[in-house]
Design a protein around this motif. Structure first.
Motif, PDB file in Angstrom:
ATOM      1  N   PHE A  85       0.846  -1.186   0.000  1.00 13.05           N
ATOM      2  CA  PHE A  85       0.000   0.000   0.000  1.00 13.05           C
ATOM      3  C   PHE A  85       0.883   1.237   0.000  1.00 13.05           C
ATOM      4  N   ALA A  86       0.625   2.141  -0.929  1.00 11.38           N
ATOM      5  CA  ALA A  86       1.429   3.355  -1.024  1.00 11.38           C
ATOM      6  C   ALA A  86       0.589   4.466  -1.633  1.00 11.38           C
ATOM      7  N   PHE A  87       0.978   5.695  -1.341  1.00  7.11           N
ATOM      8  CA  PHE A  87       0.334   6.848  -1.971  1.00  7.11           C
ATOM      9  C   PHE A  87       1.242   8.053  -1.892  1.00  7.11           C
ATOM     10  N   VAL A  88       0.960   9.027  -2.739  1.00  6.06           N
ATOM     11  CA  VAL A  88       1.590  10.339  -2.650  1.00  6.06           C
ATOM     12  C   VAL A  88       0.615  11.366  -3.213  1.00  6.06           C
ATOM     13  N   PHE A  89       0.334  12.381  -2.420  1.00  7.82           N
ATOM     14  CA  PHE A  89      -0.486  13.528  -2.834  1.00  7.82           C
ATOM     15  C   PHE A  89      -0.245  14.627  -1.814  1.00  7.82           C
ATOM     16  N   ASP A 147       0.432  11.851  -9.071  1.00  7.31           N
ATOM     17  CA  ASP A 147       0.017  11.418  -7.738  1.00  7.31           C
ATOM     18  C   ASP A 147      -0.996  10.278  -7.835  1.00  7.31           C
ATOM     19  N   PHE A 148      -1.120   9.513  -6.763  1.00  8.60           N
ATOM     20  CA  PHE A 148      -2.004   8.341  -6.767  1.00  8.60           C
ATOM     21  C   PHE A 148      -2.255   7.889  -5.338  1.00  8.60           C
ATOM     22  N   LEU A 149      -3.223   6.988  -5.205  1.00 12.64           N
ATOM     23  CA  LEU A 149      -3.530   6.313  -3.939  1.00 12.64           C
ATOM     24  C   LEU A 149      -3.950   4.900  -4.312  1.00 12.64           C
ATOM     25  N   VAL A 212      -7.483   5.568  -5.935  1.00 11.96           N
ATOM     26  CA  VAL A 212      -7.498   6.757  -6.785  1.00 11.96           C
ATOM     27  C   VAL A 212      -6.425   6.557  -7.834  1.00 11.96           C
ATOM     28  N   SER A 213      -6.825   6.491  -9.091  1.00 15.01           N
ATOM     29  CA  SER A 213      -5.889   6.192 -10.162  1.00 15.01           C
ATOM     30  C   SER A 213      -4.901   7.343 -10.361  1.00 15.01           C
ATOM     31  N   LEU A 214      -3.759   7.014 -10.925  1.00 17.15           N
ATOM     32  CA  LEU A 214      -2.686   7.970 -11.164  1.00 17.15           C
ATOM     33  C   LEU A 214      -3.180   9.155 -11.999  1.00 17.15           C
TER      34      LEU A 214
END
Length: 233
Positions: A85-89, A147-149, A212-214
């Motif tokens: 699990f990873a994300f950046v925003f 960015d993505f989730l 949340v798609s890229l």
């Protein structure tokens, strides 16, 4: 703040039947426009990330990243997202800022108070049919190009999250810009997609697999929202 034209019954019926719904025209137009202006021009954003592996930037201040550092961070999160699990925003922690008295006069503080007012909590209970809802958490979110989730279900051991919500504040968002809220079945199949339409409320029961798609490199603007959970505790 909520639109006077909103009809709850059809949206409540869909939410109860499907576990998710997107409600168009959620806020009064003037309120939506004011919030959009705030998110675009007044918020002090910080980069938010999640990964079980160390950041390539160590303990760098995530409020003051330059573009090169942010791209490095994205690339690191892409590698990590293959296996975890990873994300950046970008985010603004609305509850913390309101509690700590940060950024006096910011309109997002009014939103925090409104979301936790008796009137809105009663609205949330009526819309969802869950009479145990007691509070609403909130962050502002900005997804920029890249960015993505990735896949998760929003379940948390220390919070009783009943429903997740997203107030979408991006104008004329195109589906091929990415940033889509996608719901997944157990076999990784996408079974429903919500485009972040202007001034809509996306609402769904927790737990529920979603992502949340890229956001694509050709997206013409950032994806703005206010998001969080309707909580029982």
């Amino acid at each position: 703040m909520i639109s006077n034209d909103l009809q709850l019954a059809p949206h409540r019926d869909r939410l109860l039947a499907r576990g998710r719904v997107q409600i168009p025209g959620f806020l009064q137009e003037a309120s939506a426009q004011r919030l959009r202006h705030c998110l675009q021009n007044e918020v002090r954003w910080e980069t938010s990330l999640r990964s079980d592996r160390p950041s390539p930037l160590g303990d760098a201040d995530l409020v003051t990243l330059d573009e090169v550092q942010r791209r490095q961070l994205q690339q690191s999160m892409y590698r990590n997202a293959r296996d975890e699990f990873a994300f950046v925003f970008d985010r603004y922690r609305m509850i913390d800022a309101r509690r700590d008295g940060l950024d006096p006069g910011l309109v997002l503080h009014v939103v925090v108070d409104f979301l936790n007012s008796p009137a809105f909590l009663e609205f949330a209970r009526e819309l969802t049919g869950d009479k145990a809802i007691r509070m609403v958490s909130a962050i502002a979110a900005r997804y920029r190009q890249g960015d993505f989730l990735n896949r998760h279900n929003d379940k948390a051991g220390d919070e009783d999250r009943a429903f997740a919500y997203v107030i979408n504040l991006s104008r004329e968002w195109q589906a091929d810009w990415g940033g889509l809220l996608e719901f997944l079945a157990d076999g990784q199949e996408v079974v429903e997609t919500f485009t972040p339409r202007w001034n809509s409320l996306s609402l769904f029961r927790v737990p529920q697999a979603h992502q949340v798609s890229l956001v694509s490199p050709w997206a013409r603007e950032d994806r703005y929202s206010i998001t969080g959970w309707f909580r029982r505790s």
